[in-house]
Write a protein that holds these residues in place. Sequence first.
Motif, PDB file in Angstrom:
ATOM      1  N   THR A 170      46.829   7.560   9.554  1.00 13.83           N
ATOM      2  CA  THR A 170      48.133   7.197   9.926  1.00 13.83           C
ATOM      3  C   THR A 170      48.198   7.140  11.538  1.00 13.83           C
ATOM      4  O   THR A 170      47.123   7.740  12.289  1.00 13.83           O
ATOM      5  N   ASN A 171      49.176   6.428  11.864  1.00 11.60           N
ATOM      6  CA  ASN A 171      49.078   6.321  13.480  1.00 11.60           C
ATOM      7  C   ASN A 171      49.353   7.697  14.396  1.00 11.60           C
ATOM      8  O   ASN A 171      49.992   8.517  13.659  1.00 11.60           O
ATOM      9  N   PRO A 172      48.778   7.482  15.478  1.00  5.50           N
ATOM     10  CA  PRO A 172      48.798   8.886  16.251  1.00  5.50           C
ATOM     11  C   PRO A 172      50.330   8.929  16.979  1.00  5.50           C
ATOM     12  O   PRO A 172      50.310   9.110  18.258  1.00  5.50           O
ATOM     13  N   ASN A 173      51.268   8.700  16.367  1.00  2.00           N
ATOM     14  CA  ASN A 173      52.621   9.008  16.883  1.00  2.00           C
ATOM     15  C   ASN A 173      53.462   9.984  16.109  1.00  2.00           C
ATOM     16  O   ASN A 173      52.689  10.560  15.078  1.00  2.00           O
ATOM     17  N   LEU A 174      54.586  10.253  16.559  1.00  2.00           N
ATOM     18  CA  LEU A 174      55.338  11.388  15.890  1.00  2.00           C
ATOM     19  C   LEU A 174      55.597  10.930  14.390  1.00  2.00           C
ATOM     20  O   LEU A 174      55.284  11.921  13.675  1.00  2.00           O
ATOM     21  N   GLU A 175      55.752   9.727  14.021  1.00  2.00           N
ATOM     22  CA  GLU A 175      56.067   9.375  12.593  1.00  2.00           C
ATOM     23  C   GLU A 175      54.475   9.739  11.774  1.00  2.00           C
ATOM     24  O   GLU A 175      54.590  10.064  10.687  1.00  2.00           O
ATOM     25  N   GLY A 176      53.349   9.109  12.438  1.00  2.00           N
ATOM     26  CA  GLY A 176      52.151   9.161  11.776  1.00  2.00           C
ATOM     27  C   GLY A 176      51.625  10.590  11.563  1.00  2.00           C
ATOM     28  O   GLY A 176      51.277  10.933  10.784  1.00  2.00           O
ATOM     29  N   GLU A 177      52.000  11.371  12.549  1.00  2.00           N
ATOM     30  CA  GLU A 177      51.578  12.764  12.641  1.00  2.00           C
ATOM     31  C   GLU A 177      52.292  13.593  11.542  1.00  2.00           C
ATOM     32  O   GLU A 177      51.909  14.436  10.925  1.00  2.00           O
ATOM     33  N   ALA A 178      53.782  13.217  11.665  1.00  2.00           N
ATOM     34  CA  ALA A 178      54.548  13.932  10.419  1.00  2.00           C
ATOM     35  C   ALA A 178      54.102  13.656   8.917  1.00  2.00           C
ATOM     36  O   ALA A 178      54.089  14.346   8.037  1.00  2.00           O
ATOM     37  N   THR A 179      53.684  12.300   8.653  1.00  2.00           N
ATOM     38  CA  THR A 179      53.254  11.650   7.693  1.00  2.00           C
ATOM     39  C   THR A 179      51.812  12.537   7.305  1.00  2.00           C
ATOM     40  O   THR A 179      51.698  12.952   6.082  1.00  2.00           O
ATOM     41  N   ALA A 180      50.903  12.489   8.260  1.00  2.00           N
ATOM     42  CA  ALA A 180      49.614  12.979   7.850  1.00  2.00           C
ATOM     43  C   ALA A 180      49.829  14.567   7.562  1.00  2.00           C
ATOM     44  O   ALA A 180      49.191  15.025   6.817  1.00  2.00           O
TER      45      ALA A 180
END
Length: 197
Positions: A142-152
């Motif tokens: 997932t992308n290394p941003n807030l949303e991607g980190e939350a998803t991961a």
Amino acid sequence: MYDGIVQELIDEFGRLPGIGPKSAQRITFHILQTPTFDVARLAELLTDVRERVRFCEICGNVSEQDRCAICRDPRRNAALICVVEDAKDVSAIERTREFRGLYHVLGGAISPIAGVGPDDLRITQLMSRLADGTVQEVILATNPNLEGEATASYLSRLLTTMQITVSRLASGLPVGGDLEYADEVTLGRAFEGRRTL
């Protein structure tokens, strides 16, 4: 700024992601000023894409068939699944020619601000794919941003109950980048992800 249909076309192009007002205007005038530009072909392709392209029933990637070319390829490693947010991420990873496993497209990332929760993503389908025991490792890309980190983070917690290795793509300094321009988070991740030479 312009009258009638010209402004309507500029406005329509401007609604596309990544196309601002200036780019929309340039595209419109390119179409108007280039006599060889095949407008009918563009319109036909846009219509065909809407009618023929669907999402792979297995991974969620774009495809003209029920299963995408990657899921149909018997040479791919079925024990390895790379989880991405969007179908365009599959293309980015495929360009590296480093990954030979399969993919799972979530269809976005968890974002409470945007009203996107885990139930809005293709997480149930991922869990179904993992149930038969074929998959040995899931790579969270997932992308290394807030949303991607939350998803991961959410997926990592969900997958710890299974006998599957869960890994995350490394992040850090880009090749050719200077340390002085790196933000604190990127530099911190570069230190965390360092490896012995």
